[in-house]
Scaffold this motif. Structure first.
Motif, PDB file in Angstrom:
ATOM      1  N   PHE A  99      14.845  -9.069  -9.989  1.00  0.00           N
ATOM      2  CA  PHE A  99      13.903  -7.959 -10.053  1.00  0.00           C
ATOM      3  C   PHE A  99      12.945  -8.085  -8.881  1.00  0.00           C
ATOM      4  O   PHE A  99      12.894  -9.123  -8.205  1.00  0.00           O
ATOM      5  N   PHE A 100      12.187  -7.024  -8.638  1.00  0.00           N
ATOM      6  CA  PHE A 100      11.193  -7.024  -7.563  1.00  0.00           C
ATOM      7  C   PHE A 100       9.810  -6.819  -8.157  1.00  0.00           C
ATOM      8  O   PHE A 100       9.581  -5.881  -8.918  1.00  0.00           O
ATOM      9  N   GLY A 101       8.881  -7.706  -7.816  1.00  0.00           N
ATOM     10  CA  GLY A 101       7.509  -7.602  -8.287  1.00  0.00           C
ATOM     11  C   GLY A 101       6.666  -6.764  -7.339  1.00  0.00           C
ATOM     12  O   GLY A 101       6.400  -7.174  -6.209  1.00  0.00           O
ATOM     13  N   LEU A 102       6.255  -5.599  -7.792  1.00  0.00           N
ATOM     14  CA  LEU A 102       5.535  -4.646  -6.951  1.00  0.00           C
ATOM     15  C   LEU A 102       4.046  -4.669  -7.301  1.00  0.00           C
ATOM     16  O   LEU A 102       3.679  -4.515  -8.458  1.00  0.00           O
ATOM     17  N   GLN A 103       3.212  -4.865  -6.289  1.00  0.00           N
ATOM     18  CA  GLN A 103       1.768  -4.919  -6.504  1.00  0.00           C
ATOM     19  C   GLN A 103       1.076  -3.895  -5.609  1.00  0.00           C
ATOM     20  O   GLN A 103       1.242  -3.897  -4.391  1.00  0.00           O
ATOM     21  N   ASN A 104       0.325  -3.009  -6.247  1.00  0.00           N
ATOM     22  CA  ASN A 104      -0.302  -1.915  -5.515  1.00  0.00           C
ATOM     23  C   ASN A 104      -1.643  -1.576  -6.138  1.00  0.00           C
ATOM     24  O   ASN A 104      -1.787  -1.578  -7.359  1.00  0.00           O
ATOM     25  N   TYR A 105      -2.610  -1.243  -5.281  1.00  0.00           N
ATOM     26  CA  TYR A 105      -3.941  -0.858  -5.728  1.00  0.00           C
ATOM     27  C   TYR A 105      -4.418   0.469  -5.154  1.00  0.00           C
ATOM     28  O   TYR A 105      -5.246   1.140  -5.760  1.00  0.00           O
ATOM     29  N   THR A 106      -3.916   0.834  -3.960  1.00  0.00           N
ATOM     30  CA  THR A 106      -4.449   2.025  -3.303  1.00  0.00           C
ATOM     31  C   THR A 106      -3.484   2.473  -2.209  1.00  0.00           C
ATOM     32  O   THR A 106      -2.351   1.997  -2.125  1.00  0.00           O
ATOM     33  N   ARG A 107      -3.938   3.398  -1.380  1.00  0.00           N
ATOM     34  CA  ARG A 107      -3.136   3.867  -0.253  1.00  0.00           C
ATOM     35  C   ARG A 107      -3.772   3.449   1.067  1.00  0.00           C
ATOM     36  O   ARG A 107      -4.947   3.093   1.128  1.00  0.00           O
ATOM     37  N   SER A 108      -2.981   3.510   2.147  1.00  0.00           N
ATOM     38  CA  SER A 108      -3.480   3.367   3.512  1.00  0.00           C
ATOM     39  C   SER A 108      -3.043   4.597   4.296  1.00  0.00           C
ATOM     40  O   SER A 108      -1.857   4.944   4.296  1.00  0.00           O
ATOM     41  N   ILE A 109      -3.993   5.241   4.946  1.00  0.00           N
ATOM     42  CA  ILE A 109      -3.677   6.386   5.799  1.00  0.00           C
ATOM     43  C   ILE A 109      -3.633   5.877   7.232  1.00  0.00           C
ATOM     44  O   ILE A 109      -4.598   5.278   7.717  1.00  0.00           O
ATOM     45  N   ILE A 110      -2.515   6.120   7.898  1.00  0.00           N
ATOM     46  CA  ILE A 110      -2.284   5.556   9.229  1.00  0.00           C
ATOM     47  C   ILE A 110      -2.333   6.662  10.276  1.00  0.00           C
ATOM     48  O   ILE A 110      -1.601   7.656  10.179  1.00  0.00           O
TER      49      ILE A 110
ATOM     50  N   HIS B  77       0.843  -1.183   0.000  1.00  0.00           N
ATOM     51  CA  HIS B  77       0.000   0.000   0.000  1.00  0.00           C
ATOM     52  C   HIS B  77       0.886   1.242   0.000  1.00  0.00           C
ATOM     53  O   HIS B  77       2.034   1.203   0.455  1.00  0.00           O
ATOM     54  N   ASP B  78       0.352   2.326  -0.510  1.00  0.00           N
ATOM     55  CA  ASP B  78       1.003   3.625  -0.354  1.00  0.00           C
ATOM     56  C   ASP B  78       0.680   4.086   1.059  1.00  0.00           C
ATOM     57  O   ASP B  78      -0.386   4.634   1.319  1.00  0.00           O
ATOM     58  N   ILE B  79       1.593   3.827   1.973  1.00  0.00           N
ATOM     59  CA  ILE B  79       1.334   4.081   3.393  1.00  0.00           C
ATOM     60  C   ILE B  79       1.659   5.542   3.713  1.00  0.00           C
ATOM     61  O   ILE B  79       2.797   5.986   3.575  1.00  0.00           O
ATOM     62  N   GLN B  80       0.630   6.273   4.125  1.00  0.00           N
ATOM     63  CA  GLN B  80       0.757   7.692   4.433  1.00  0.00           C
ATOM     64  C   GLN B  80       0.379   7.927   5.898  1.00  0.00           C
ATOM     65  O   GLN B  80      -0.623   7.378   6.376  1.00  0.00           O
ATOM     66  N   ALA B  81       1.169   8.716   6.573  1.00  0.00           N
ATOM     67  CA  ALA B  81       0.935   8.985   7.991  1.00  0.00           C
ATOM     68  C   ALA B  81       0.055  10.216   8.176  1.00  0.00           C
ATOM     69  O   ALA B  81       0.346  11.294   7.644  1.00  0.00           O
ATOM     70  N   ALA B  82      -1.041  10.042   8.910  1.00  0.00           N
ATOM     71  CA  ALA B  82      -1.810  11.192   9.379  1.00  0.00           C
ATOM     72  C   ALA B  82      -1.111  11.745  10.622  1.00  0.00           C
ATOM     73  O   ALA B  82      -0.211  11.108  11.185  1.00  0.00           O
TER      74      ALA B  82
ATOM     75  N   ALA C 279      -2.066   6.016 -13.463  1.00  0.00           N
ATOM     76  CA  ALA C 279      -1.077   5.110 -12.879  1.00  0.00           C
ATOM     77  C   ALA C 279       0.153   4.989 -13.769  1.00  0.00           C
ATOM     78  O   ALA C 279       1.295   5.049 -13.293  1.00  0.00           O
ATOM     79  N   THR C 280      -0.056   4.831 -15.080  1.00  0.00           N
ATOM     80  CA  THR C 280       1.092   4.705 -15.981  1.00  0.00           C
ATOM     81  C   THR C 280       1.824   6.030 -16.165  1.00  0.00           C
ATOM     82  O   THR C 280       3.039   6.025 -16.406  1.00  0.00           O
ATOM     83  N   ASP C 281       1.134   7.149 -16.018  1.00  0.00           N
ATOM     84  CA  ASP C 281       1.831   8.444 -15.985  1.00  0.00           C
ATOM     85  C   ASP C 281       2.838   8.450 -14.835  1.00  0.00           C
ATOM     86  O   ASP C 281       3.967   8.940 -14.980  1.00  0.00           O
ATOM     87  N   GLY C 282       2.422   7.910 -13.698  1.00  0.00           N
ATOM     88  CA  GLY C 282       3.311   7.847 -12.542  1.00  0.00           C
ATOM     89  C   GLY C 282       4.509   6.944 -12.776  1.00  0.00           C
ATOM     90  O   GLY C 282       5.634   7.262 -12.377  1.00  0.00           O
ATOM     91  N   VAL C 283       4.290   5.827 -13.452  1.00  0.00           N
ATOM     92  CA  VAL C 283       5.395   4.921 -13.784  1.00  0.00           C
ATOM     93  C   VAL C 283       6.385   5.636 -14.705  1.00  0.00           C
ATOM     94  O   VAL C 283       7.606   5.575 -14.497  1.00  0.00           O
ATOM     95  N   ALA C 284       5.863   6.306 -15.719  1.00  0.00           N
ATOM     96  CA  ALA C 284       6.729   7.019 -16.663  1.00  0.00           C
ATOM     97  C   ALA C 284       7.540   8.104 -15.956  1.00  0.00           C
ATOM     98  O   ALA C 284       8.721   8.320 -16.264  1.00  0.00           O
ATOM     99  N   ALA C 285       6.932   8.792 -14.991  1.00  0.00           N
ATOM    100  CA  ALA C 285       7.642   9.826 -14.231  1.00  0.00           C
ATOM    101  C   ALA C 285       8.799   9.221 -13.439  1.00  0.00           C
ATOM    102  O   ALA C 285       9.886   9.801 -13.364  1.00  0.00           O
TER     103      ALA C 285
ATOM    104  N   ALA D 282      -1.045   6.220  -6.018  1.00  0.00           N
ATOM    105  CA  ALA D 282      -0.365   5.354  -5.046  1.00  0.00           C
ATOM    106  C   ALA D 282       0.790   4.592  -5.682  1.00  0.00           C
ATOM    107  O   ALA D 282       1.834   4.388  -5.054  1.00  0.00           O
ATOM    108  N   LEU D 283       0.615   4.162  -6.926  1.00  0.00           N
ATOM    109  CA  LEU D 283       1.642   3.334  -7.574  1.00  0.00           C
ATOM    110  C   LEU D 283       2.967   4.082  -7.689  1.00  0.00           C
ATOM    111  O   LEU D 283       4.028   3.533  -7.324  1.00  0.00           O
ATOM    112  N   GLU D 284       2.941   5.313  -8.181  1.00  0.00           N
ATOM    113  CA  GLU D 284       4.178   6.087  -8.276  1.00  0.00           C
ATOM    114  C   GLU D 284       4.826   6.264  -6.913  1.00  0.00           C
ATOM    115  O   GLU D 284       6.052   6.106  -6.762  1.00  0.00           O
ATOM    116  N   HIS D 285       4.021   6.570  -5.913  1.00  0.00           N
ATOM    117  CA  HIS D 285       4.575   6.781  -4.572  1.00  0.00           C
ATOM    118  C   HIS D 285       5.287   5.530  -4.067  1.00  0.00           C
ATOM    119  O   HIS D 285       6.368   5.612  -3.472  1.00  0.00           O
ATOM    120  N   VAL D 286       4.698   4.374  -4.300  1.00  0.00           N
ATOM    121  CA  VAL D 286       5.287   3.131  -3.786  1.00  0.00           C
ATOM    122  C   VAL D 286       6.543   2.757  -4.571  1.00  0.00           C
ATOM    123  O   VAL D 286       7.538   2.304  -3.983  1.00  0.00           O
TER     124      VAL D 286
END
Length: 435
Positions: free
Chosen positions: A294-305, A262-267, A373-379, A330-334
Motif C-alpha cells: 500500500f502507499f501511505g499518503l500524507q497531505n495537509y494543503t496545496r502549493s500554487i506554483i 502537496h496538492d500542487i497546482q500550476a498558476a 476532507a473525508t467527503d473527498g476520500v469517499a468521492a 487538497a486531499l481528494e486531488h492528491v
C-alpha cells in the motif's frame, strides 16, 4: 447512508517522540537540549502517552474510531548499536495488545523522523551503514511483535529531506536578495512539519561545536536534514531492505512507506515548475515502491506554483496555526493524482491516508476540515480508487517538533500540568464518519 463501509479504517495518528515523553536516547532529545537549540522548548514528558496509552486508545474506541497509527521508537528498542532493550519490546507488545482488545487496528510506523543518537554518530541518513542498521532493527521488531501487526509504514514522509533541502535553498536565495524577515518567515508553511527555518539559519554557526560534541560532526545528518540526491535514494534502499527483513519474519505483513505530498497546482506560466515539483515530491519515488502493499499518503494543503516557484498563500485565504492554507479539498486531488500515476503504469496501488489534519484552536474549523476532507476520500472510493483508511493527524495536541507544544492538531486536548485528557467534539465527529 454511511460515508464509508464497515471495513474502512478510520482513525488517528501519533508519533512516539511527539507523545510518549522522555525519549532520552534519540537525536531529537539531544538537539532539544542544546544551548543553541532551534526548538522552542524540549519535549520532556510530552503528553505521557508512554504511560497513558491505554486511556488514549480507549478514548478512540469509545468515539467509534477503528484504527490507530503510532510509531515504535527505534531509540528505545536499540539505545546502543546492537543492544536491544527487551523492556521496550514488552511495552510495545502491550500497546498492540491494547489496540486489539479495544477493536482498534494498529498501523505501525517503524521510523517517524527520530533516530538513535548512535545512528547519527555513524553518519546518519547519508551513510550506507544506516540501510543495514534500519533493516536489522525492523526485522528484530517484527520477529518479536509481528504476530500482533498487520499494517506497517517503514518510514514516515520519506521525502522530507528533499523538501527541507529545497526550502533551505529558497531561504538562502531570499537572504541573498535581502528580503525582509517577514517575507522569509512565509517559508515555514511550505513543509508539512513544524520547523523554525529562520532560527535554524541564524543558529547554524553557533550549533556547530555542540553538534560536534554530541554527534561527532558539525553537520549531523538527521532524518530531516536537507537531503542530497544520493541520500534520498539511500532512504528508498533503507525502506526496501527493511521491507525484505520484515517479510522474512512475517510474509503476510502489509508494508508501505509514506510521503509528504502537496496538492500542487500550476498558476499561469508555472506549469513546468509544477511538474518538476511533483516529480520531486512523488514521481521519482514510484520505481522504489511499486512492489509495496500500500502507499501511505500524507497531505495537509496545496502549493500554487508560478514562474518563480511556490507562490504565497492567496491573499485573504484562511490559514492554520502552521501557516498552511485551509484547503481540505487538497486531499481528494492528491489521491486522484497518485492513483492516475500508478494507473498509467498498470499498477493498482491501495492508498492509506496516513496523515491529514489541521492545527487550530477553533475545533469547529477542525470539524469542517475533517468533513470536507473525508467527503473527498469517499468521492474517490465511489470512483473505484482503492483507499484503505483515513488517519487524522493528530490524536492529541502534542509536541510539534521545533514549534513545541503551541500547535493544536489534536482531537484531544491535554492539560500538560496534570496530563488530563479532554476530548474535543472533533473526536466524536471523526468516529461518526463511519456511521
Amino acid at each position: 447512508m454511511s460515508k464509508f463501509s464497515s471495513d474502512f479504517l478510520i482513525g488517528a495518528a501519533t508519533a512516539a517522540h511527539q507523545v510518549e515523553g522522555n525519549n532520552i536516547h534519540s537525536d531529537y532529545w539531544a538537539m532539544e537540549h542544546m544551548a543553541h537549540s532551534t526548538f522552542n522548548e524540549p519535549s520532556l514528558d510530552a503528553v505521557d502517552h508512554y504511560n497513558r496509552y491505554e486511556e488514549d486508545i480507549k478514548l478512540m474506541a469509545q468515539a467509534g474510531l477503528s484504527a490507530y497509527r503510532f510509531s515504535i521508537e527505534w531509540a528505545r528498542i536499540e539505545p546502543e548499536e546492537g543492544k536491544f532493550d527487551e523492556t521496550a519490546i514488552a511495552h510495545y507488545r502491550s500497546v498492540l495488545e491494547c489496540c486489539h482488545a479495544n477493536h482498534i487496528t494498529p498501523i505501525v510506523t517503524m521510523m517517524h523522523f527520530t533516530s538513535p543518537v548512535w545512528v547519527i554518530q555513524n553518519g546518519g541518513w547519508e551513510n550506507e551503514r544506516t540501510v543495514d542498521a534500519f533493516a536489522r532493527y525492523c526485522g528484530y521488531v517484527v520477529e518479536r511483535l509481528g504476530d500482533l501487526m498487520g499494517y506497517v509504514v517503514t518510514i514516515n514522509e520519506a521525502n522530507m529531506g528533499l523538501q527541507v533541502a529545497a526550502i533551505e535553498e529558497r531561504y538562502r536565495r531570499q537572504m541573498m536578495a535581502k528580503m525582509s524577515q517577514m517575507q522569509a518567515q512565509g517559508l515555514e508553511g511550505a513543509a508539512q512539519i513544524g520547523m523554525n527555518f529562520n532560527t535554524m539559519m541564524e543558529n547554524m554557526q553557533l550549533q556547530k561545536q555542540e553538534n560536534k560534541d554530541v554527534f561527532g560532526t558539525e553537520e549531523p545528518q538527521n532524518f530531516v536534514s536537507g537531503r542530497t540526491a544520493e541520500g534520498d535514494i539511500l532512504v528508498m534502499r533503507a525502506h526496501q531492505a527493511a521491507k525484505k527483513a520484515m517479510k522474512a519474519a512475517k510474509p503476510e505483513l502489509k508494508i508501505g512507506l509514506s510521503l509528504s505530498l502537496h496538492d500542487i497546482q500550476a498558476a499561469e506560466g508555472g506549469e513546468e515548475n509544477a511538474l518538476h515539483e511533483w516529480d520531486e515530491e512523488f514521481s521519482h519515488y514510484v520505481p522504489y515502491i511499486l512492489d509495496d502493499d500500500f502507499f501511505g499518503l500524507q497531505n495537509y494543503t496545496r502549493s500554487i506554483i508560478g514562474v518563480d516557484g511556490i507562490k504565497p498563500v492567496p491573499q485573504g485565504a484562511e490559514t492554520t496555526q502552521m501557516d498552511y492554507e485551509f484547503y481540505p479539498e487538497a486531499l481528494e486531488h492528491v489521491i486522484r493524482r497518485v492513483s492516475r500515476e500508478f494507473g498509467a503504469i498498470g499498477k493498482e496501488m491501495p492508498v492509506m491516508v496516513t496523515e491529514n489534519g489541521i492545527a487550530t484552536e477553533d475545533d469547529t474549523r477542525r470539524v469542517t476540515f475533517i468533513g470536507r476532507a473525508t467527503d473527498g476520500v469517499a468521492a474517490c472510493m465511489r470512483d473505484g480508487i482503492p483507499v484503505l483508511g483515513y488517519m487524522y493527524w493528530s490524536l492529541m495536541d502534542n509536541f510539534e517538533w521545533q514549534k513545541g507544544f503551541s500547535m493544536k492538531f489534536g482531537l484531544i486536548a491535554v492539560d500538560r500540568a496534570t496530563q488530563e485528557r479532554m476530548p474535543k467534539p472533533s473526536l466524536e465527529f471523526l468516529g461518526k464518519q463511519k456511521h
